[in-house]
Design an enzyme around this catalytic site. Structure first.
Site, mmCIF file in Angstrom:
data_model
loop_
_atom_site.group_PDB
_atom_site.id
_atom_site.type_symbol
_atom_site.label_atom_id
_atom_site.label_comp_id
_atom_site.label_asym_id
_atom_site.label_seq_id
_atom_site.Cartn_x
_atom_site.Cartn_y
_atom_site.Cartn_z
ATOM 1 N N PRO A 2 22.722 71.479 29.999
ATOM 2 C CA PRO A 2 21.676 72.395 31.042
ATOM 3 C C PRO A 2 22.733 72.802 32.148
ATOM 4 O O PRO A 2 23.613 72.133 32.362
ATOM 5 C CB PRO A 2 20.892 71.175 31.325
ATOM 6 N N GLU A 3 22.442 73.987 32.644
ATOM 7 C CA GLU A 3 23.235 74.502 33.555
ATOM 8 C C GLU A 3 22.506 74.153 34.952
ATOM 9 O O GLU A 3 21.528 73.704 34.913
ATOM 10 C CB GLU A 3 23.612 76.073 33.409
ATOM 11 N N LYS A 52 25.092 69.834 38.506
ATOM 12 C CA LYS A 52 24.652 69.419 37.529
ATOM 13 C C LYS A 52 24.151 68.111 37.574
ATOM 14 O O LYS A 52 23.884 67.191 36.678
ATOM 15 C CB LYS A 52 25.572 69.690 36.114
ATOM 16 N N ARG A 254 35.696 74.925 25.347
ATOM 17 C CA ARG A 254 34.467 75.518 25.376
ATOM 18 C C ARG A 254 34.442 76.800 24.772
ATOM 19 O O ARG A 254 35.663 77.535 25.042
ATOM 20 C CB ARG A 254 33.919 75.585 26.805
#
Length: 264
Positions: A2-3, A52, A254
């Site tokens: 989740p951002e 976050k 990533r």
């Protein structure tokens, strides 16, 4: 993962549903049993987020600190809640609603001063009113790391994840491999203003929206349920602007996506 806008939405939701009343906190899984006992029955004063990280502030100075990581989720339900299913790390039950937390990277009880220690390791959060983008710029302009890596570094910018990283660089036609030392201040300023607005839209709408209306030519997203994007998860598909195939690579663990023509 989740951002940042997701954590801010959770903070607002939990503030609305649980704040200013006693909350029953338990750990059906057992891994958070001591922490749950430390705050069980206390009044939740407020819920806040930084990047976050989610913080539940209880009376007496205790704070539940949550980082969802890759797999963490909150599942809300009206009371009475059904029996827990699966590995529920933390269950919160208020007057009208309850929520189950599963799979977080971090779920711990800390004291108020510990929040400052966590925040000190983070960059500015674009969704906070007191955010100072110049702090991020000061780190970027001195680094030879690729800008595509720097934008994902939580010590540079807090709350930016892979979708916003890839989409922001495309929107500003910046090669993700360009070193931070070669980013102009005017370029960063434009990205910062854009990022703040994009994340505010995400906070309001509950989903990531990055495509300008004039650029949305109907190419399908990566798969149903994924956000419609310029480059994120569109490897091999045609660029919405120039038609060049979107490329992908792994940068510091990533997945990176970019258009080799638009982002020279």
């Amino acid at each position: 993962m989740p951002e940042g806008h997701t954590l801010h939405r959770l903070a607002r939701l939990h503030q609305r549903r649980f704040a200013r009343e006693p909350v029953m906190v338990s750990s059906p899984q057992g891994r958070f049993a001591d922490g749950a006992a430390a705050v069980n029955g206390r009044v939740l004063k407020k819920a806040t987020a930084w990047g976050k990280h989610l913080f539940h502030h209880y009376d007496g100075g205790r704070v539940v600190h949550v980082h969802l990581g890759l797999y963490g989720t909150f599942n809300e339900a009206p009371v009475p809640m059904p029996l827990p299913v699966g590995q529920v790390r933390m269950r919160m039950i208020g007057t009208e609603y309850g929520t189950d937390l599963r799979g977080p990277t971090v779920c711990e009880v800390i004291e108020v001063p510990d929040i400052d220690d966590i925040v000190a390791r983070l960059g500015p959060d674009p969704l906070r009113r007191d955010a100072d983008g110049s702090l991020a710029w000061a780190r970027i302009r001195k680094s030879r790391r690729p800008i595509g890596a720097l934008l994902m570094d939580q010590s540079v910018l807090a709350g930016v994840g892979n979708v916003y990283r890839n989409e922001l660089l495309y929107r500003h036609r910046i090669d993700p491999y360009r070193p931070g030392t070669r980013i102009d201040e005017s370029e960063f300023d434009a990205m910062w203003v854009d990022l703040v607005e994009l994340m505010r839209v995400g906070l309001r709408r509950g989903k990531i929206i990055t495509i300008r209306r004039e650029d949305d030519h109907g190419f399908p997203s990566y798969r149903p349920g994924r956000p419609r994007t310029y480059v994120y998860r569109r490897a091999g598909e045609p660029c919405r602007i120039c038609g060049t195939g979107i490329r992908t690579a792994v940068l510091e663990g990533r997945n990176l996506f970019w258009c080799p023509n638009c982002q020279k």
